[in-house]
Design a protein around this motif. Structure first.
Motif, PDB file in Angstrom:
ATOM      1  N   PRO A  48       0.838  -1.202   0.000  1.00  0.00           N
ATOM      2  CA  PRO A  48       0.000   0.000   0.000  1.00  0.00           C
ATOM      3  C   PRO A  48       0.871   1.251   0.000  1.00  0.00           C
ATOM      4  N   GLN A  49       0.389   2.270  -0.648  1.00  0.00           N
ATOM      5  CA  GLN A  49       1.105   3.543  -0.689  1.00  0.00           C
ATOM      6  C   GLN A  49       0.608   4.398   0.466  1.00  0.00           C
ATOM      7  N   TYR A  50       1.519   4.765   1.353  1.00  0.00           N
ATOM      8  CA  TYR A  50       1.164   5.576   2.505  1.00  0.00           C
ATOM      9  C   TYR A  50       1.539   7.016   2.241  1.00  0.00           C
ATOM     10  N   LYS A  51       0.683   7.908   2.646  1.00  0.00           N
ATOM     11  CA  LYS A  51       1.033   9.320   2.542  1.00  0.00           C
ATOM     12  C   LYS A  51       1.446   9.818   3.919  1.00  0.00           C
ATOM     13  N   PRO A  52       2.316  10.810   3.968  1.00  0.00           N
ATOM     14  CA  PRO A  52       2.747  11.325   5.273  1.00  0.00           C
ATOM     15  C   PRO A  52       1.571  11.848   6.080  1.00  0.00           C
ATOM     16  N   PHE A  53       1.639  11.650   7.367  1.00  0.00           N
ATOM     17  CA  PHE A  53       0.590  12.121   8.265  1.00  0.00           C
ATOM     18  C   PHE A  53       0.682  13.633   8.377  1.00  0.00           C
ATOM     19  N   ASP A  54      -0.411  14.327   8.100  1.00  0.00           N
ATOM     20  CA  ASP A  54      -0.451  15.792   8.149  1.00  0.00           C
ATOM     21  C   ASP A  54      -1.072  16.220   9.471  1.00  0.00           C
ATOM     22  N   VAL A  55      -0.205  16.527  10.458  1.00  0.00           N
ATOM     23  CA  VAL A  55      -0.700  16.852  11.788  1.00  0.00           C
ATOM     24  C   VAL A  55      -1.495  18.161  11.777  1.00  0.00           C
ATOM     25  N   ASP A  56      -1.118  19.110  10.926  1.00  0.00           N
ATOM     26  CA  ASP A  56      -1.863  20.373  10.871  1.00  0.00           C
ATOM     27  C   ASP A  56      -3.284  20.152  10.359  1.00  0.00           C
ATOM     28  N   ALA A  57      -3.438  19.304   9.349  1.00  0.00           N
ATOM     29  CA  ALA A  57      -4.779  18.994   8.847  1.00  0.00           C
ATOM     30  C   ALA A  57      -5.587  18.277   9.917  1.00  0.00           C
ATOM     31  N   TRP A  58      -4.937  17.372  10.645  1.00  0.00           N
ATOM     32  CA  TRP A  58      -5.645  16.658  11.712  1.00  0.00           C
ATOM     33  C   TRP A  58      -6.127  17.641  12.774  1.00  0.00           C
ATOM     34  N   ARG A  59      -5.262  18.597  13.137  1.00  0.00           N
ATOM     35  CA  ARG A  59      -5.658  19.597  14.142  1.00  0.00           C
ATOM     36  C   ARG A  59      -6.869  20.403  13.669  1.00  0.00           C
ATOM     37  N   ARG A  60      -6.840  20.820  12.390  1.00  0.00           N
ATOM     38  CA  ARG A  60      -7.967  21.604  11.863  1.00  0.00           C
ATOM     39  C   ARG A  60      -9.260  20.787  11.881  1.00  0.00           C
TER      40      ARG A  60
END
Length: 105
Positions: A9-21
């Motif tokens: 599977p292709q994983y994308k980096p975890f976007d902590v700023d998007a998660w916070r929003r």
């Protein structure tokens, strides 16, 4: 007879700023009142099953990651708990380090 090829599977980096929003999480740069001063427990994940649901792994995989990868967890009695924000920060830091290693430093 040919052996089937396993697809990774292709994983994308975890976007902590998007998660916070998306989760109305506070910016860690902002100084907050002590935890006991606020009754906001929406950040708490209580139990291995809940942590597994949050990260999309099985309970066994979560136990393994906690033991070898230093996931930020704590215990309330016998129950393993975590904070969503702490896990998000941990994953963001791991992603940042992995991206640095790929780029060579």
């Amino acid at each position: 007879m040919t052996t089937p090829t396993l697809l990774r599977p292709q994983y994308k980096p975890f976007d902590v700023d998007a998660w916070r929003r998306e989760n109305d999480a506070p910016d860690p740069a902002i100084k907050l009142a002590p935890a006991h001063a606020s009754a906001n427990y929406s950040d708490l994940i209580y139990g291995l099953e809940a942590i597994a649901d949050f990260v999309g792994l099985t309970v066994a995989q979560v136990k393994h990651q906690i033991s070898i990868s230093g996931w930020p967890t704590f215990k309330q009695g016998r129950t393993v708990c975590a904070l969503r924000s702490a896990l998000a920060e941990h994953f963001a830091e791991q992603t940042r380090l992995a991206m640095q290693n790929r780029k060579g430093g």
